[in-house]
Design a protein around this motif. Structure first.
Motif, PDB file in Angstrom:
ATOM      1  N   PHE A 169     -14.320  -8.113   1.110  1.00 61.04           N
ATOM      2  CA  PHE A 169     -13.443  -9.088   0.467  1.00 61.04           C
ATOM      3  C   PHE A 169     -12.071  -9.058   1.129  1.00 61.04           C
ATOM      4  CE2 PHE A 169     -10.556  -9.882  -3.356  1.00 61.04           C
ATOM      5  CZ  PHE A 169     -10.625 -11.256  -3.217  1.00 61.04           C
ATOM      6  N   VAL A 170     -11.619 -10.225   1.585  1.00 63.54           N
ATOM      7  CA  VAL A 170     -10.279 -10.376   2.176  1.00 63.54           C
ATOM      8  C   VAL A 170      -9.401 -10.984   1.080  1.00 63.54           C
ATOM      9  CG1 VAL A 170      -8.903 -11.405   4.016  1.00 63.54           C
ATOM     10  CG2 VAL A 170     -11.274 -10.722   4.463  1.00 63.54           C
ATOM     11  N   PRO A 171      -8.610 -10.145   0.403  1.00 61.16           N
ATOM     12  CA  PRO A 171      -7.913 -10.616  -0.792  1.00 61.16           C
ATOM     13  C   PRO A 171      -6.637 -11.378  -0.458  1.00 61.16           C
ATOM     14  CG  PRO A 171      -7.369  -8.330  -0.398  1.00 61.16           C
ATOM     15  CD  PRO A 171      -8.360  -8.717   0.676  1.00 61.16           C
ATOM     16  N   PRO A 172      -6.102 -12.088  -1.439  1.00 64.24           N
ATOM     17  CA  PRO A 172      -4.760 -12.650  -1.249  1.00 64.24           C
ATOM     18  C   PRO A 172      -3.770 -11.500  -1.070  1.00 64.24           C
ATOM     19  CG  PRO A 172      -5.836 -13.554  -3.208  1.00 64.24           C
ATOM     20  CD  PRO A 172      -6.654 -12.393  -2.766  1.00 64.24           C
ATOM     21  N   PRO A 173      -2.745 -11.663  -0.251  1.00 63.88           N
ATOM     22  CA  PRO A 173      -1.813 -10.553  -0.008  1.00 63.88           C
ATOM     23  C   PRO A 173      -0.973 -10.234  -1.236  1.00 63.88           C
ATOM     24  CG  PRO A 173      -1.029 -12.574   1.041  1.00 63.88           C
ATOM     25  CD  PRO A 173      -2.407 -12.870   0.518  1.00 63.88           C
ATOM     26  N   ASP A 174      -0.707  -8.935  -1.432  1.00 68.75           N
ATOM     27  CA  ASP A 174       0.193  -8.538  -2.504  1.00 68.75           C
ATOM     28  C   ASP A 174       1.644  -8.708  -2.039  1.00 68.75           C
ATOM     29  OD1 ASP A 174       0.660  -6.439  -0.770  1.00 68.75           O
ATOM     30  OD2 ASP A 174      -0.461  -4.969  -1.945  1.00 68.75           O
ATOM     31  N   THR A 175       2.578  -8.284  -2.876  1.00 68.97           N
ATOM     32  CA  THR A 175       3.992  -8.531  -2.568  1.00 68.97           C
ATOM     33  C   THR A 175       4.412  -7.876  -1.255  1.00 68.97           C
ATOM     34  OG1 THR A 175       4.479  -8.652  -4.936  1.00 68.97           O
ATOM     35  CG2 THR A 175       6.352  -8.346  -3.446  1.00 68.97           C
ATOM     36  N   ALA A 176       4.019  -6.610  -1.072  1.00 71.19           N
ATOM     37  CA  ALA A 176       4.396  -5.914   0.157  1.00 71.19           C
ATOM     38  C   ALA A 176       3.769  -6.574   1.386  1.00 71.19           C
ATOM     39  CB  ALA A 176       3.982  -4.442   0.069  1.00 71.19           C
ATOM     40  N   ALA A 177       2.510  -6.995   1.247  1.00 77.98           N
ATOM     41  CA  ALA A 177       1.832  -7.643   2.377  1.00 77.98           C
ATOM     42  C   ALA A 177       2.469  -8.994   2.682  1.00 77.98           C
ATOM     43  CB  ALA A 177       0.348  -7.819   2.070  1.00 77.98           C
ATOM     44  N   ARG A 178       2.883  -9.718   1.638  1.00 76.78           N
ATOM     45  CA  ARG A 178       3.531 -11.018   1.888  1.00 76.78           C
ATOM     46  C   ARG A 178       4.841 -10.832   2.640  1.00 76.78           C
ATOM     47  NH1 ARG A 178       1.889 -11.901  -3.487  1.00 76.78           N
ATOM     48  NH2 ARG A 178       4.024 -11.776  -4.299  1.00 76.78           N
ATOM     49  N   ALA A 179       5.606  -9.792   2.285  1.00 79.93           N
ATOM     50  CA  ALA A 179       6.854  -9.522   3.004  1.00 79.93           C
ATOM     51  C   ALA A 179       6.561  -9.181   4.469  1.00 79.93           C
ATOM     52  CB  ALA A 179       7.607  -8.370   2.336  1.00 79.93           C
ATOM     53  N   ALA A 180       5.490  -8.411   4.700  1.00 74.79           N
ATOM     54  CA  ALA A 180       5.133  -8.053   6.076  1.00 74.79           C
ATOM     55  C   ALA A 180       4.673  -9.281   6.858  1.00 74.79           C
ATOM     56  CB  ALA A 180       4.041  -6.985   6.063  1.00 74.79           C
ATOM     57  N   ILE A 181       3.921 -10.155   6.210  1.00 75.60           N
ATOM     58  CA  ILE A 181       3.478 -11.384   6.877  1.00 75.60           C
ATOM     59  C   ILE A 181       4.676 -12.235   7.266  1.00 75.60           C
ATOM     60  CG2 ILE A 181       2.264 -13.579   6.509  1.00 75.60           C
ATOM     61  CD1 ILE A 181       0.276 -12.026   4.745  1.00 75.60           C
ATOM     62  N   LEU A 182       5.639 -12.356   6.356  1.00 73.90           N
ATOM     63  CA  LEU A 182       6.831 -13.152   6.653  1.00 73.90           C
ATOM     64  C   LEU A 182       7.615 -12.559   7.829  1.00 73.90           C
ATOM     65  CD1 LEU A 182       7.945 -13.871   2.983  1.00 73.90           C
ATOM     66  CD2 LEU A 182       7.218 -15.585   4.662  1.00 73.90           C
ATOM     67  N   ARG A 183       7.667 -11.228   7.902  1.00 69.43           N
ATOM     68  CA  ARG A 183       8.357 -10.595   9.039  1.00 69.43           C
ATOM     69  C   ARG A 183       7.679 -10.954  10.349  1.00 69.43           C
ATOM     70  NH1 ARG A 183       8.569  -6.281   5.283  1.00 69.43           N
ATOM     71  NH2 ARG A 183      10.711  -5.909   4.563  1.00 69.43           N
ATOM     72  N   ILE A 184       6.347 -10.913  10.361  1.00 70.42           N
ATOM     73  CA  ILE A 184       5.610 -11.241  11.586  1.00 70.42           C
ATOM     74  C   ILE A 184       5.813 -12.706  11.954  1.00 70.42           C
ATOM     75  CG2 ILE A 184       3.290 -11.518  12.533  1.00 70.42           C
ATOM     76  CD1 ILE A 184       2.501  -8.964  11.063  1.00 70.42           C
TER      77      ILE A 184
END
Length: 472
Positions: free
Chosen positions: A357-372
């Motif tokens: 399962f590839v889940p929706p990103p949590d808060t920390a993952a969303r911040a990391a995605i935005l950085r990338i």
């Protein structure tokens, strides 16, 4: 950040001198050559803003699209030049690749032969082998410039029979070599995938480590190869994960689209599928990626046509291989948004036996995605955590939309000011508040029905914590 220091220096120079067309042209070509496709696309687009009708820049951008399997975008970019005689031969070869990717081997063969006859140095033996047409045979051309009078390839043959011909059991000859997808090298690794540590670890253990540490796995009788089914809401990053797995391993990557497999003639789809697996076996170690795999692996009990069931049977046979070592070194990744529609036989051990399962990103993952997503953009001091907190239920594709919207707004200010104005937290917050998440709520609502009411086998137990622990 690019791994190549020289390329990074050129990119920084381009940022400081955005109107330097020769510099952007040179940088775009180097990025394409090194396999940095996303960065190359950005540079080609920026250069084309300065020279919109430049044929070499357009050809380079089209090659980027082809290597990303965006064949329709490549053809759309090349179409204005293909309409005029005397276009560069390299452009014709790129068009041939795109046409083959779009499932039109006839026009692809014509474009290829026409280009190579004018400049043999642009020949591509791999593409020629996939087309596999007699040297002087010209396929039908629907484009006004595709079959000029006096062509050395003769008169175009009549149009193909209508779609319904094959439905009644007559197998028409298949022009061109069966099979699709192109072998490429991925320019991303797991370092470019934010969050999803559990998913990345599952891929490492199942797919990557057997190839990276073969002696250890051989001691336990485990061979390199196998299959994983990635599933989750649209836009969560399944395709990006597949490319990152190939990049992490340094393996070949074959991205298989539906147009590469499905064919209107009975038996041709099965041949295409077999040829695709053979391509992966010749390129091992190889990551073979099937996106939207439910279109090729749907439940046979739901099918009305016998030839559709035969395609599923062929897929299962290819996953098994003719012997136990046939697919060693071939890592099969498949992605779908609707795993419950896939035939249960694919979950048998040795096939796509590991659903992840590839889940929706949590808060920390969303911040990391935005950085990338923002790492190559001019930034003021940015609080990515604050933006992540107001983007609940956003997947990676939604976050990319937020960044794109913020960049567009900032570009308008920069154009008025005559200089780049960095993005700020306020810009990102404003863009996030004006954007709504696309598909997570709807997907979770559907998933809840299967988890709660159609999970007798326990296949969807992995989703239970998400269904019960979140308010969708």
């Amino acid at each position: 950040m690019l791994d190549d220091a020289g390329l990074q220096a050129l990119r920084e120079a381009a940022l400081l001198s955005p109107d330097n067309l020769p510099l952007r042209r040179h940088l775009a070509g180097l990025l394409l050559e090194k396999g940095y496709l996303a960065e190359a696309e950005t540079e080609y687009r920026a250069a084309l803003m300065l020279a919109p009708k430049d044929v070499d820049l357009t050809t380079g951008l089209a090659e980027v699209f082809v290597r990303q399997s965006a064949h329709g975008s490549a053809l759309a970019a090349l179409e204005p030049f293909l309409a005029s005689p005397g276009y560069p031969p390299r452009l014709g070869v790129i068009a041939a690749r795109a046409l083959l990717g779009e499932g039109d081997p006839g026009r692809a063969a014509y474009r290829y032969h026409e280009a190579v006859s004018r400049d043999p140095s642009v020949g591509d033996p791999g593409l020629a082998a996939r087309l596999a047409l007699p040297p002087l045979q010209a396929p039908a051309a629907s484009h006004p410039a595709a079959a000029p009078t006096g062509s050395p390839y003769g008169t175009p043959p009549p149009a193909a029979p209508p779609y319904g011909t094959a439905a009644y059991g007559t197998a028409a000859p298949h022009s061109g070599a069966p099979g699709g997808g192109e072998v490429e090298r991925s320019g991303v690794t797991f370092a470019d995938v934010a969050g999803m540590e559990a998913v990345k670890e599952a891929l490492r253990v199942k797919l990557l480590l057997p190839l990276q540490q073969p002696e250890l796995f051989a001691a336990f009788g485990k061979r390199a190869g196998g299959g994983v089914l990635l599933y989750g809401p649209p836009g969560a990053g399944k395709t990006h994960l597949a490319r990152a797995a190939a990049g992490e391993l340094g393996a070949s990557f074959v991205n298989v689209g539906l147009a590469d497999i499905l064919d209107m003639y009975i038996g041709s789809s099965e041949r295409n599928l077999r040829a695709t697996f053979e391509l992966a076996r010749r390129s091992r170690p190889c990551v073979l990626f099937f996106d939207e795999v439910d279109a090729l692996a749907a439940r046979r009990s739901d099918m009305r046509q016998a030839h559709n069931r035969q395609l599923v049977n062929q897929f299962l046979a290819e996953l098994d291989g003719v012997d136990q070592n046939a697919n060693e070194g071939v890592l099969v990744l498949a992605a779908t948004n609707v795993p419950w529609y896939i035939d249960v036989a694919f979950r048998r051990p040795g096939r796509l036996d590991r659903p992840v399962f590839v889940p929706p990103p949590d808060t920390a993952a969303r911040a990391a995605i935005l950085r990338i997503l923002c790492r190559d953009k001019p930034l003021a001091e940015m609080d990515f955590d604050a933006v992540a907190r107001i983007t609940e239920h956003f997947v990676g594709a939604d976050l990319k939309g937020v960044v794109d919207r913020a960049v567009e707004a900032k570009l308008h200010q920069s154009i008025s000011a005559g200089r780049p104005i960095p993005l700020t937290t306020a810009d990102m917050v404003a863009a996030a508040r004006s954007t709504k998440p696309t598909a997570v709520r709807e997907w979770m609502s559907t998933a809840r029905n299967y988890v709660m009411h159609a999970n007798e086998s326990g296949a969807w137990d992995e989703l239970m914590p998400w269904i019960k622990g979140n308010r969708w």
